[in-house]
Design a protein around this motif. Structure first.
Motif, PDB file in Angstrom:
ATOM      1  N   TRP A   1      -0.618   0.458   6.934  1.00 48.69           N
ATOM      2  CA  TRP A   1       0.563   0.404   7.501  1.00 48.69           C
ATOM      3  C   TRP A   1       0.540   0.406   9.142  1.00 48.69           C
ATOM      4  O   TRP A   1       1.272  -0.452   9.760  1.00 48.69           O
ATOM      5  CB  TRP A   1       1.452   1.277   7.000  1.00 48.69           C
ATOM      6  N   LEU A   2      -0.091   1.426   9.492  1.00 47.95           N
ATOM      7  CA  LEU A   2      -0.288   1.627  11.036  1.00 47.95           C
ATOM      8  C   LEU A   2      -1.301   0.786  11.843  1.00 47.95           C
ATOM      9  O   LEU A   2      -1.012   0.321  13.044  1.00 47.95           O
ATOM     10  CB  LEU A   2      -0.850   3.148  11.114  1.00 47.95           C
ATOM     11  N   LEU A   3      -2.237   0.217  11.128  1.00 48.30           N
ATOM     12  CA  LEU A   3      -3.242  -0.500  11.762  1.00 48.30           C
ATOM     13  C   LEU A   3      -2.972  -1.989  12.333  1.00 48.30           C
ATOM     14  O   LEU A   3      -3.282  -2.288  13.443  1.00 48.30           O
ATOM     15  CB  LEU A   3      -4.383  -0.906  10.997  1.00 48.30           C
TER      16      LEU A   3
ATOM     17  N   PRO B   1       0.873  -0.979  -0.029  1.00 42.93           N
ATOM     18  CA  PRO B   1      -0.116   0.054  -0.002  1.00 42.93           C
ATOM     19  C   PRO B   1       1.023   1.253   0.130  1.00 42.93           C
ATOM     20  O   PRO B   1       1.865   1.211   0.624  1.00 42.93           O
ATOM     21  CB  PRO B   1      -0.783  -0.064   1.292  1.00 42.93           C
ATOM     22  N   ARG B   2       0.369   2.271  -0.354  1.00 44.46           N
ATOM     23  CA  ARG B   2       1.091   3.482  -0.415  1.00 44.46           C
ATOM     24  C   ARG B   2       1.062   4.196   1.055  1.00 44.46           C
ATOM     25  O   ARG B   2       0.330   3.904   1.758  1.00 44.46           O
ATOM     26  CB  ARG B   2       0.304   4.816  -1.261  1.00 44.46           C
ATOM     27  N   LYS B   3       2.185   4.874   1.042  1.00 44.66           N
ATOM     28  CA  LYS B   3       2.427   5.436   2.288  1.00 44.66           C
ATOM     29  C   LYS B   3       1.745   6.813   2.832  1.00 44.66           C
ATOM     30  O   LYS B   3       2.149   7.569   3.442  1.00 44.66           O
ATOM     31  CB  LYS B   3       3.761   5.515   2.754  1.00 44.66           C
ATOM     32  N   SER B   4       0.511   6.987   2.513  1.00 48.06           N
ATOM     33  CA  SER B   4      -0.268   8.223   2.269  1.00 48.06           C
ATOM     34  C   SER B   4      -1.649   8.037   2.321  1.00 48.06           C
ATOM     35  O   SER B   4      -2.034   6.965   1.627  1.00 48.06           O
ATOM     36  CB  SER B   4       0.568   9.100   1.360  1.00 48.06           C
ATOM     37  N   GLY B   5      -2.473   8.905   3.045  1.00 46.11           N
ATOM     38  CA  GLY B   5      -3.859   8.706   3.061  1.00 46.11           C
ATOM     39  C   GLY B   5      -4.373   7.392   3.406  1.00 46.11           C
ATOM     40  O   GLY B   5      -3.852   6.927   4.675  1.00 46.11           O
ATOM     41  N   PHE B   6      -5.313   6.952   2.837  1.00 48.04           N
ATOM     42  CA  PHE B   6      -6.003   5.532   3.324  1.00 48.04           C
ATOM     43  C   PHE B   6      -4.973   4.410   3.504  1.00 48.04           C
ATOM     44  O   PHE B   6      -4.961   3.569   4.411  1.00 48.04           O
ATOM     45  CB  PHE B   6      -7.043   5.060   2.635  1.00 48.04           C
TER      46      PHE B   6
END
Length: 66
Positions: free
Chosen positions: A15-17, A5-10
């Motif tokens: 990444w964080l969840l 996944p991209r490291k911005s927005g949704f």
């Protein structure tokens, strides 16, 4: 690489969840273990053994000491 996944927005949530879930799970397990360990304290109102029963237990244990 295409599934990253991209490291911005949704995509940042992807990444964080998992990291947040791991930290929350570790905290929950730690609190649960702490709770269990505190419950194992012996009760204050424990009654002593009957003298005859204590003698029988001592005799049985002595048989295993030989």
């Amino acid at each position: 690489m295409l599934a990253t996944p991209r490291k911005s927005g949704f995509g940042l949530l992807a990444w964080l969840l998992p990291l947040v879930a791991l930290v929350a799970g570790a905290i929950a397990v730690g609190l649960l273990i702490r709770s269990w360990s505190r419950r194992r304290a012996p009760p204050d109102d424990a009654q002593p053994l009957d003298p005859q029963l204590e003698r029988l237990v001592d005799e049985e244990l002595a048989r295993f000491d030989d």
